[in-house]
Design a protein around this motif. Structure first.
Motif, short mmCIF file in Angstrom:
data_model
loop_
_atom_site.label_atom_id
_atom_site.label_comp_id
_atom_site.label_asym_id
_atom_site.label_seq_id
_atom_site.Cartn_x
_atom_site.Cartn_y
_atom_site.Cartn_z
N TYR A 1 0.82 -1.20 0.00
CA TYR A 1 0.00 0.00 0.00
C TYR A 1 0.86 1.26 0.00
N HIS A 2 1.96 1.24 0.75
CA HIS A 2 2.84 2.41 0.75
C HIS A 2 3.38 2.66 -0.66
N PHE B 1 0.46 3.84 -3.11
CA PHE B 1 -0.04 5.18 -2.85
C PHE B 1 1.03 6.25 -3.11
N THR B 2 2.31 5.86 -2.97
CA THR B 2 3.39 6.79 -3.32
C THR B 2 3.40 7.04 -4.83
N ARG C 1 -9.78 5.75 3.33
CA ARG C 1 -8.65 6.23 4.10
C ARG C 1 -8.72 5.76 5.56
N HIS D 1 0.84 6.33 -6.91
CA HIS D 1 -0.50 6.73 -7.39
C HIS D 1 -1.29 7.32 -6.22
N PRO D 2 -0.95 8.52 -5.75
CA PRO D 2 -1.65 9.10 -4.60
C PRO D 2 -3.14 9.31 -4.85
N GLU D 3 -3.53 9.40 -6.12
CA GLU D 3 -4.95 9.59 -6.42
C GLU D 3 -5.80 8.40 -5.99
N LEU E 1 -5.49 6.61 -3.14
CA LEU E 1 -5.86 6.81 -1.74
C LEU E 1 -6.83 7.97 -1.61
N ARG E 2 -6.64 9.00 -2.45
CA ARG E 2 -7.51 10.17 -2.37
C ARG E 2 -8.92 9.88 -2.86
#
Length: 410
Positions: free
Chosen positions: A29-30, A33-34, A46, A36-38, A40-41
């Motif tokens: 997940y880290h 999300f690093t 969250r 592809h931050p979109e 998690l957004r």
């Protein structure tokens, strides 16, 4: 089905992967999300990421699927796959997202296991991944076709045409398509996803059961305000901001835990806001003139916190062979509740051919399911719905039915 060579490798490495998988998934997940931050957004929950619930559920799903491939090569975990596919479809997941997940998952495996991940091991687990991904992609394609939408295009604007305060913490929103198009059909027990834009710009998605009967011009969702740590971002936003005439972005209906259309006896068991799919089922049974035996079990903290309390009595009165049993942990009324404490089915008549539907907190469903199995109801006739990562119900120390979406917020 795995090739013989890959099956041997997976069988040999499954213990070490299972031992480390709860270390692997946070790294995965880290990484994702690093890059592809979109995601998690706008896609993943969250709150579930913050408390690691998604990681634990994903770990169990992967282990369950791999174990099934090597231990029962002639079968696959269809119930788990169907549950994930329905959650994916309600989020508009598309096939192009699977390679992204695969890339970051395998990088995480290599990070955690190091030199143990040889080319042979990587190839075998790659086969596992694509067997699971391929099955999900095929299921999701069928679900999109059934819903009459192009793959992933599940979202429409819906107008809020009414809001009802069921309890101090539960509100029902009546919705109607804002584009004037047809209202999609659904089966009692299904849910929709709701996407909202939060103050920080994130577009978070949550699933809510439809709490009305099929048919009619409107669709209802009933939302409980989630407090605590973490608090429910979407539920609190809906309670604070959404009123009549507002617009919400809502998906087509999905969900595989749906009311069957046989005449077998029914048990509908819920706790708290888990009553929403049961109210939909009861409304359908009452409207369709059902005569099958129906036993309704509900547990809540008190009369004040019990959503649809009046509707429960009104609907069961319309079903000739329906009985209701309600438990309150802390009754507040001038007369004692019918039952006080936790739900106990020991003195309730439950025919062996009962089909049971459960929804509520996992400890409640685990307790009710265990009681039903002890009373002789086959496991295949006990169905349950979980919102949030499904960490499974346990029997004799074994987790069953555990599932989690690898690319969603389920």
């Amino acid at each position: 089905m795995l090739t013989e060579q890959s099956a041997a490798v997976v069988r040999a490495t499954l213990p070490v992967v299972a031992e480390h998988i709860e270390q692997i998934t946070p790294v995965f997940y880290h990484r994702i999300f690093t890059a592809h931050p979109e995601l998690l957004r706008d896609l993943f929950n969250r709150g579930n990421q913050a408390n690691a619930a998604q990681s634990r559920a994903l770990a169990r799903s992967i282990a369950t699927f791999a174990s099934m491939l090597v231990e029962h090569p002639d079968r696959r975990p269809d119930e788990m796959l169907a549950r994930i596919a329905h959650k994916h479809a309600s989020l508009g997941v598309t096939p192009d997202q699977y390679p992204i997940v695969r890339r970051h998952l395998f990088a995480a495996i290599a990070d955690v296991l190091g030199d143990a991940v040889t080319e042979e091991v990587a190839a075998a687990w790659d086969e596992v991944y694509w067997l699971m991904a391929g099955a999900l992609i095929a299921l999701e394609a069928r679900l999109y076709a059934r819903a009459g939408v192009t793959g992933g295009d599940v979202w429409r604007p819906w107008e809020v045409v009414g809001r009802t305060e069921e309890t101090p913490d539960v509100a029902t929103f009546a919705l109607r398509p804002a584009d004037g198009g047809p209202v999609p059909p659904f089966r009692p027990g299904q849910y929709v996803s709701v996407q909202v834009e939060l103050p920080d710009g994130a577009r978070q998605i949550r699933q809510y059961s439809l709490s009305c009967a099929p048919g009619g011009a409107d669709r209802w969702i009933s939302v409980k305000r989630v407090t605590g740590d973490p608090a429910g971002e979407v539920s609190n936003w809906l309670h604070a901001n959404v009123r009549e005439n507002d617009l919400l972005t809502v998906s087509a209906p999905f969900g595989d835990v749906v009311l069957d259309d046989t005449d077998s006896p029914l048990l509908l068991a819920s706790a708290g806001i888990g009553c929403t799919p049961m109210i939909s089922m009861l409304a359908h049974l009452a409207a369709s003139g059902a005569t099958r035996p129906v036993t309704v079990v509900h547990a809540d903290r008190s009369e004040r916190t019990h959503p649809f309390r009046a509707d429960l009595g009104r609907l069961t009165e319309k079903i000739p062979h329906a009985v209701t049993h309600v438990w309150y942990e802390h009754p507040e009324g001038p007369w004692p509740a019918e039952r006080v404490g936790l739900a106990d089915l020991s003195d309730i008549e439950i025919p062996h051919d009962t089909r049971a539907y459960l929804c509520g907190p996992v400890p409640f469903m685990r307790s009710v399911r265990t009681q039903l199995l002890r009373r002789g109801v086959p496991a295949s006739r006990v169905h349950y719905e979980v919102f949030g990562p499904d960490l499974g119900l346990e029997r004799d120390g074994q987790t069953i039915g555990s599932s989690a979406s690898m690319t969603s917020n389920s």
